[in-house]
Design an enzyme around this catalytic site. Structure first.
Site, PDB file in Angstrom:
ATOM      1  N   ASP A  20      18.819  12.832  -9.246  1.00 50.37           N
ATOM      2  CA  ASP A  20      18.602  11.961  -8.086  1.00 50.37           C
ATOM      3  C   ASP A  20      17.383  11.054  -8.167  1.00 50.37           C
ATOM      4  O   ASP A  20      16.922  10.566  -7.131  1.00 50.37           O
ATOM      5  CB  ASP A  20      18.521  12.778  -6.791  1.00 50.37           C
ATOM      6  CG  ASP A  20      19.736  13.655  -6.578  1.00 50.37           C
ATOM      7  OD1 ASP A  20      20.778  13.348  -7.175  1.00 50.37           O
ATOM      8  OD2 ASP A  20      19.640  14.641  -5.840  1.00 50.37           O
TER       9      ASP A  20
ATOM     10  N   GLN B 223      22.210  14.892 -28.634  1.00 49.34           N
ATOM     11  CA  GLN B 223      22.653  16.128 -27.991  1.00 49.34           C
ATOM     12  C   GLN B 223      23.928  16.667 -28.640  1.00 49.34           C
ATOM     13  O   GLN B 223      24.819  15.898 -28.995  1.00 49.34           O
ATOM     14  CB  GLN B 223      22.923  15.876 -26.503  1.00 49.34           C
ATOM     15  CG  GLN B 223      23.182  17.151 -25.732  1.00 49.34           C
ATOM     16  CD  GLN B 223      23.495  16.900 -24.274  1.00 49.34           C
ATOM     17  OE1 GLN B 223      24.543  16.351 -23.950  1.00 49.34           O
ATOM     18  NE2 GLN B 223      22.606  17.302 -23.390  1.00 49.34           N
TER      19      GLN B 223
ATOM     20  N   MET C  45      24.510  10.465 -21.315  1.00 50.26           N
ATOM     21  CA  MET C  45      25.698  10.265 -20.474  1.00 50.26           C
ATOM     22  C   MET C  45      26.868   9.876 -21.369  1.00 50.26           C
ATOM     23  O   MET C  45      26.833   8.829 -22.028  1.00 50.26           O
ATOM     24  CB  MET C  45      25.443   9.185 -19.419  1.00 50.26           C
ATOM     25  CG  MET C  45      24.584   9.665 -18.267  1.00 50.26           C
ATOM     26  SD  MET C  45      24.402   8.426 -16.962  1.00 50.26           S
ATOM     27  CE  MET C  45      23.236   7.286 -17.689  1.00 50.26           C
TER      28      MET C  45
ATOM     29  N   CYS D  43      26.758  20.798 -18.993  1.00 48.71           N
ATOM     30  CA  CYS D  43      27.983  20.030 -18.691  1.00 48.71           C
ATOM     31  C   CYS D  43      28.952  20.853 -17.841  1.00 48.71           C
ATOM     32  O   CYS D  43      29.285  21.984 -18.189  1.00 48.71           O
ATOM     33  CB  CYS D  43      28.658  19.592 -19.987  1.00 48.71           C
ATOM     34  SG  CYS D  43      30.065  18.526 -19.652  1.00 48.71           S
TER      35      CYS D  43
END
Ligand SMILES: Cc1cc2nc3c(=O)[nH]c(=O)nc-3n(C[C@H](O)[C@H](O)[C@H](O)COP(=O)(O)O)c2cc1C
Length: 322
Positions: free
Chosen positions: A206, A72, A19, A103
């Protein structure tokens, strides 16, 4: 509960998502400490690395405590992507090189034609992954979305090309680019990818607690779950999921004192890494996340999002929880 990415053994099935602005070294250390088996560092730009951009190079900072860790990269140009991967292979202590193909933000997906835009070009995906795999010694993994939009859901086709190109694992965030972060992740897409390839598949989207992690693992058969937003202001989520997956135990939520201590120590580790100014700016987001669900914290949330110094932040938090 363990699984392998290449030769690397991951001790459990619970992974911190990459993130931007969040998954830096202090947050990865917290996530590992509280039970993540593997942590992903936020994306860095291939060109930023190759142009020696100071901000980009700083993003590579990591410590041994947080290993195993995946670094990443994002980009869309074959040559610079390969060079960036080789740079990480040689200069970073990361265990895995991950390629961002998910992304959705316009700067990445439209302007740079990188991230999720690559989902529109499976041939280029194959070229990028296979060239990188040939040139580096660390395992290479790829993080994809379901597809570009609802009429082009192609995660299965893309996953097969990624496997054929020699990648060691795939993460599937089961939303299309056009969904952004809205709607629900479609676990059937993860299941279909898992059935289509032999390399490990990490399911993403989720997962917010033990029961949702179990649901994803059972519904899709995926090898591990990756947690993004559920970990914001909530590094305890990893130990909670770990306990639940082991024997169904539902751990107590952290006490107010644990939350207070975590907010202060998170801030202090950011100050050490980035200096007070940037640390306080980052904690303007983390602070309110830590207070999610806590009663009567509306005013504190507002105050924390405007703090200017470390001491101001700490005094406000201490006064609230005293
Ligand atoms: C603040 C933020 C920053 C993110 N940055 C990245 C990133 O750098 N690389 C990436 O692959 N995904 C990034 N993502 C996407 C997450 O890794 C993850 O795929 C997404 O949040 C869905 O998982 P969740 O439902 O558990 O949040 C980001 C998400 C958020 C909320």
């Amino acid at each position: 509960m363990s699984f392998k990415i290449g030769n690397l053994v991951i001790e459990n099935k619970i992974i911190l998502a990459p993130m931007a602005g969040v998954s830096n070294s202090p947050f990865r250390i917290l996530s590992r400490k509280y039970g993540a088996g593997l942590v992903f560092a936020e994306m860095v730009s291939d060109k930023g690395l190759l142009y020696n951009n100071e901000k980009t190079i700083k993003l590579l900072y990591m410590t041994d405590v947080e290993k195993p860790m995946a670094q990443q990269i994002f980009g869309s140009d074959l040559k610079t992507m390969v060079e960036a991967a080789v740079y990480i292979d040689k200069n970073s202590n990361a265990d895995i090189i991950d390629i961002n193909m998910g992304c959705p933000v316009p700067k990445v997906a439209i302007k740079a034609q990188a991230g999720s835009a690559l989902m529109k070009n499976p041939d280029l995906i194959y070229e990028i992954v296979s060239e990188i795999v040939k040139r580096v010694s660390k395992p290479v993994t790829v993080k994809i979305r379901s597809g570009w939009d609802h009429s082009s859901v192609n995660a299965v086709e893309v996953a097969k090309r990624i496997e054929a190109a020699g990648a060691a694992a795939i993460t599937v965030h089961a939303r299309t680019r056009s969904q952004g972060y809205s709607g629900l992740a479609d676990y059937d897409v993860i299941k279909a990818v898992k059935e289509a390839v032999k390399i490990p598949v990490i399911g993403n989207g989720d997962v917010i607690d033990g029961p949702s992690a179990k649901r994803m693992l059972e519904h899709t058969g995926c090898d591990a779950v990756m947690i993004g937003r559920g970990a914001l202001g909530n590094p305890w989520i990893f130990r909670e999921i770990d306990a639940y997956l082991k024997d169904g135990t539902i751990l107590d939520r952290p006490s107010h004192e644990e939350i207070r201590e975590m907010m202060v120590s998170h801030l202090d580790s950011l100050v050490e890494l980035k200096g007070e100014h940037i640390a306080v700016l980052e904690m303007r987001s983390h602070g309110p996340w830590y207070l999610k669900g806590i009663e009567h914290a509306t005013q504190l949330r507002k105050q924390l999002s405007q703090t200017k110094t470390r001491n101001e932040f700490v005094n406000l938090v201490n006064a609230f929880f005293k």
